[in-house]
Each structure stands twice: as structure tokens, then as C-alpha cells.
Motif scaffolding. Structure first.
Motif, short mmCIF file in Angstrom:
data_model
loop_
_atom_site.label_atom_id
_atom_site.label_comp_id
_atom_site.label_asym_id
_atom_site.label_seq_id
_atom_site.Cartn_x
_atom_site.Cartn_y
_atom_site.Cartn_z
N ALA A 184 23.71 -37.81 58.84
CA ALA A 184 24.93 -38.42 58.31
C ALA A 184 24.62 -39.37 57.15
O ALA A 184 25.30 -39.35 56.12
CB ALA A 184 25.67 -39.16 59.43
N ILE A 185 23.58 -40.18 57.31
CA ILE A 185 23.21 -41.14 56.25
C ILE A 185 22.73 -40.41 55.01
O ILE A 185 23.09 -40.77 53.88
CB ILE A 185 22.12 -42.12 56.77
CG1 ILE A 185 22.70 -43.05 57.86
CG2 ILE A 185 21.54 -42.95 55.63
CD1 ILE A 185 23.76 -44.03 57.40
N ASN A 186 21.93 -39.36 55.20
CA ASN A 186 21.45 -38.56 54.07
C ASN A 186 22.61 -37.98 53.27
O ASN A 186 22.62 -38.00 52.04
CB ASN A 186 20.53 -37.45 54.60
CG ASN A 186 20.05 -36.54 53.49
OD1 ASN A 186 20.64 -35.50 53.24
ND2 ASN A 186 18.99 -36.94 52.81
N CYS A 187 23.60 -37.48 53.99
CA CYS A 187 24.78 -36.88 53.35
C CYS A 187 25.61 -37.96 52.64
O CYS A 187 26.03 -37.78 51.49
CB CYS A 187 25.61 -36.18 54.42
SG CYS A 187 26.99 -35.25 53.75
N LEU A 188 25.81 -39.10 53.29
CA LEU A 188 26.57 -40.20 52.68
C LEU A 188 25.90 -40.69 51.40
O LEU A 188 26.57 -41.00 50.42
CB LEU A 188 26.68 -41.37 53.67
CG LEU A 188 27.83 -41.33 54.66
CD1 LEU A 188 27.65 -42.39 55.72
CD2 LEU A 188 29.19 -41.50 53.96
#
Length: 450
Positions: A184-188
Motif C-alpha cells: 500500500a505504501i509503495n503504491c501511495l
């Protein structure tokens, strides 16, 4: 094997019965021909096919994800797309080819975000993020609304909002125990450049989900997660509503802890650039001074960094902090010191001019600073803080026309009396001075003090 632990390589070893799907009319004859040419071929052969006929392959893949629900096949096609985009991320532009104008290319991936196992969710998220980022920048309206699309067109804003909803869900309750949050953090980190993503993320109360992840890291994996989290905060530091949220959270002290302890250049750079953005906003500058950032910047400047952007940002931050120290009124500095509970014998405490010029400022917010001083007397275990609090209370009584009445109304007398029996001589001396002023009034107490 647990499907959550599947890799793209493992999935691509499967044999998929494409002919059966054509027999049941789930794929067309043309689709079957394209798949036979592409499937199980060397990477160089696939690359040439995508160069020659990329949009046709994208259409076949999207149609399969739209029409076929068998898990093995869905995973296989996602793995094909993932492999194709990993080899060359620019191929994401193929999903926006004019020949696909009547296809809603986002819809299958959005649906699979919520319906599939972890392998399916993770690949759908990664692919969606790449496709969204590769769209033509003029394309802000409807993505696909031709007569042949499966549903009425999905607007790019709808796609981004739904993606943000899924990402926030992962940060709250990850679908995978170790991969959910990093995914999720990588995508954000790649999507927060988008204005719609920033506003949706803040509206979904997403900023508070980042704060616990801002913590010093040691392992390679945790350093990457920390870096990408700080990258998200940096991107949010360009967006006013997010800045307002960061101001009321523990973000700044945590970022200071990270930059104080981190040796990883990319982490230090992104945090320093965040500080530079926040420096002029609200009370951030004053907080940075109080958290000891000027000294940390000095220490960072003494280290051998290779990144010129970082060195330039450190110089800019140092100058900005110096200006901030100059601009801060003495009462602003004092208030910050009290509200953070960091009381010490800084020069203003014993400066008669400070008390004479600023005593009326203590009336702000229903005597907020005075109330905090009294709370410090009751709760602090630091003798220096207790002594300074007693001294400051005595100065307020001396310089404010109604000082004795106000302090008595705030029930401070009992708290000061208790401190007269403290083990520290510094505390008892200042508690006694405060009590004298309370009982005798300013003039006589000053005479006694002399």
C-alpha cells in the motif's frame, strides 16, 4: 502452496487450456491466435510481439480478466501483465491506445482488488498504479464510455478514489500480514503526486495511518518502508489540508527522530526536503526549533553526503531555522517551551523586560500557558522544570495587576505548598518565593527577595 506466497514465476509455469475457453466462446479465435503466439515464448519474442501489436494483446488480457473468473487463469493473466510491465513500465501506455477507446480497461483490476486472494490483489494494485500513472495527462474526464464497454465508463477520479479506499483498508487491516502495508505504501508513494489522490487520502483520514510507520529502521526491508512512508509525507507536504493534519499529529517529532538516527542518504534527503516545505507553515518553524532541529542540521552538514540536493536543502533549512529563531517573539518561544514541558533557565525567565512586556499575553486562551505551568508543577518529576515553573508563577504574580487573584482562582497555592518539601533545594527556594508573593503581594515579596 499458500496462494498468498505465490510468485509470478511460479504462476507462469502453469499450462492454461486456452482452446477450451475458445470452445466455450469465452475468448475469440483472434484472441486464441494471439495467445498461442505469445504464451510460453522467450522474452525477446514477446517484446517484439508487444512492439508490433501491443494494444491487441492488452485487449485480449483485459477481456479475459473481464469474462473469465477461474482463479488459476486470472492469476496467470495478471502474471503475464505484471511481467510485461516489469520488463518495461512504459508499456502501461498501451492500455491508453486509441484502439481501446471503447474498453473500460480499469474495471477488471478495480473489481479484483476487492475480490481476489493476495496474489490477485497485489498484482491488480501494482498494475492499476502503473496504468493510471501512464495515462495521457489531458485525460481527466471519462476513461472509457464507448458503446461496447461492459459498463458505463469509469472516470479517472472514480478509479483513483476506489484505489485510495483499498490502500487505506490495507493500512488499517492488511490482507497479508507482512506484505499488505508495504504494498500500500509503495503504491501511495507513486500516486500521491495526483491531486485527486491527495484529497481522497486526506478525506479518508489516511494521514493518521502513516504516522505510526515513521519510526527509525534498521533492516533493509524496514528502511525501504520508512523511505516510502517519508516520501508519502513529503508529497503531502505540498497540500494544505494535509499540512493542517500533520500539524496536529506526532508527525514532526517522529520525523526529527528519524533524521537524527538515520544514516541512509535517501531517507535523510526526503525528510529534510519535507522540513523545508513545512518550515514556513503555521507553527512548524517554532516546533522545529524546540525539537532541536538547528543542532541536528549542524550535525548533518558535517557528514559526507554525495547528494547535492540534500546539501542545498540542509543549507536552506539552516538559514530558514535561523530566520525563524529571530522572528519568534520571546513569548512565542516561551509558550512553546511551556507547552512542550521543556522548562529550563533560558534568559527570558529572569528578564524583567520579558515579564513587563508580555504579562498580558498570559491571558490568551483562558490563561492556557498558566494552566500548563500549574499542571507541570503537579506532574513533572524533573526538579529543574518544577523550579522554573514556580519561579515563573511568582513572576506572573508580581507583574500582572490581578496576578494573586488569578493564581488563587486556578488553585495553584496547594500545589506550590507541596513543593516546599521537595528534595531539591532549587525547587524549595523557588516554591518559597512563589508562596511569599501569593501571601504578601508583589512589593513585600520583592523586598524579602532582596
Amino acid at each position: 502452496m499458500d496462494r498468498a506466497e505465490l510468485s509470478t514465476e511460479q504462476v507462469l509455469k502453469r499450462d492454461i487450456p486456452w482452446e477450451t475457453y475458445m470452445t466455450t466462446k469465452l475468448i475469440s479465435g483472434t484472441g486464441l491466435q494471439l495467445l498461442r503466439r505469445y504464451d510460453n515464448r522467450a522474452e525477446s519474442v514477446r517484446a517484439q510481439l508487444l512492439d508490433d501489436d501491443g494494444p491487441a494483446y492488452v485487449q485480449v488480457f483485459v477481456n479475459i480478466l473481464r469474462d473469465i473468473f477461474k482463479e488459476d487463469t486470472v492469476e496467470y493473466v495478471l502474471a503475464l501483465i505484471d511481467e510485461m510491465l516489469t520488463a518495461n513500465p512504459k508499456r502501461a501506455r498501451l492500455f491508453h491506445d486509441k484502439s481501446l477507446a471503447n474498453e473500460d480497461t480499469y474495471e477488471p483490476f478495480l473489481r479484483l482488488l476487492w475480490k481476489g486472494n493476495w496474489f490477485i490483489q497485489e498484482k491488480s494494485c501494482k498494475i492499476l498504479a502503473l496504468i493510471v500513472s501512464a495515462r495521457p495527462k489531458t485525460q481527466d474526464g471519462v476513461v472509457a464510455n464507448g458503446e461496447n464497454s461492459k459498463k458505463k465508463g469509469t472516470t479517472i477520479n472514480d478509479v483513483l478514489k476506489e484505489l485510495v479506499e483499498w490502500l487505506c483498508t490495507q493500512l488499517k487491516k492488511p490482507s497479508h500480514p507482512t506484505c499488505g502495508i508495504p504494498t500500500a505504501i509503495n503504491c501511495l508513494a507513486s500516486l500521491l503526486k495526483e491531486p485527486v489522490v491527495r484529497s481522497s487520502f486526506v478525506q479518508a483520514d489516511g494521514v493518521k495511518l502513516l504516522i505510526p510507520l515513521i519510526t527509525p529502521a534498521s533492516t533493509q526491508q524496514s528502511i525501504q518502508l520508512l523511505y516510502e512512508t517519508c516520501l508519502c509525507v513529503w508529497l503531502l507536504s505540498y497540500y494544505e489540508p494535509a499540512i493542517e493534519y500533520l500539524a496536529t499529529s506526532r508527525a514532526l517529532p517522529r520525523l526529527v527522530d528519524v533524521v537524527r538516527s538515520s544514516t541512509k542518504e535517501k531517507v535523510v534527503r526526503v525528510v529534510v526536503l519535507t522540513f523545508r516545505n513545512l518550515l514556513s507553515k503555521g507553527t512548524f518553524g517554532a516546533q522545529m526549533v524546540d525539537l532541536g532541529l538547528p543542532q541536528i542540521v549542524q550535525s548533518l552538514k558535517a557528514q559526507a553526503w554525495s547528494d547535492e540536493d540534500l546539501l542545498e536543502a540542509l543549507n536552506h533549512l539552516e538559514d530558514g531555522l535561523k530566520d525563524n529563531i529571530k522572528k519568534l517573539s520571546s513569548f512565542d518561544k516561551y509558550k512553546q517551551e511551556v507547552l512542550l514541558g521543556h522548562l529550563d533557565w533560558s534568559p527570558m525567565h529572569k528578564d524583567p523586560l520579558f515579564w513587563r512586556d508580555n504579562v498580558s499575553c498570559f491571558e490568551e486562551n483562558d490563561f492556557q500557558v498558566l494552566r500548563v505551568l500549574i499542571t507541570i508543577m503537579e506532574t513533572s518529576s524533573d526538579p529543574r522544570a518544577l523550579a522554573v515553573a514556580c519561579f515563573d508563577l511568582s513572576q506572573f504574580i508580581q507583574h500582572h495587576p490581578a496576578g494573586r487573584v488569578i493564581v488563587n482562582d486556578l488553585k495553584a497555592k496547594e500545589r506550590v505548598m507541596k513543593l516546599m518539601n521537595h528534595d531539591s533545594a532549587e525547587v524549595t527556594k523557588n516554591a518559597l518565593l512563589c508562596i511569599q508573593r501569593l501571601f504578601l503581594g508583589a512589593k513585600y515579596a520583592s523586598f524579602l527577595q532582596a
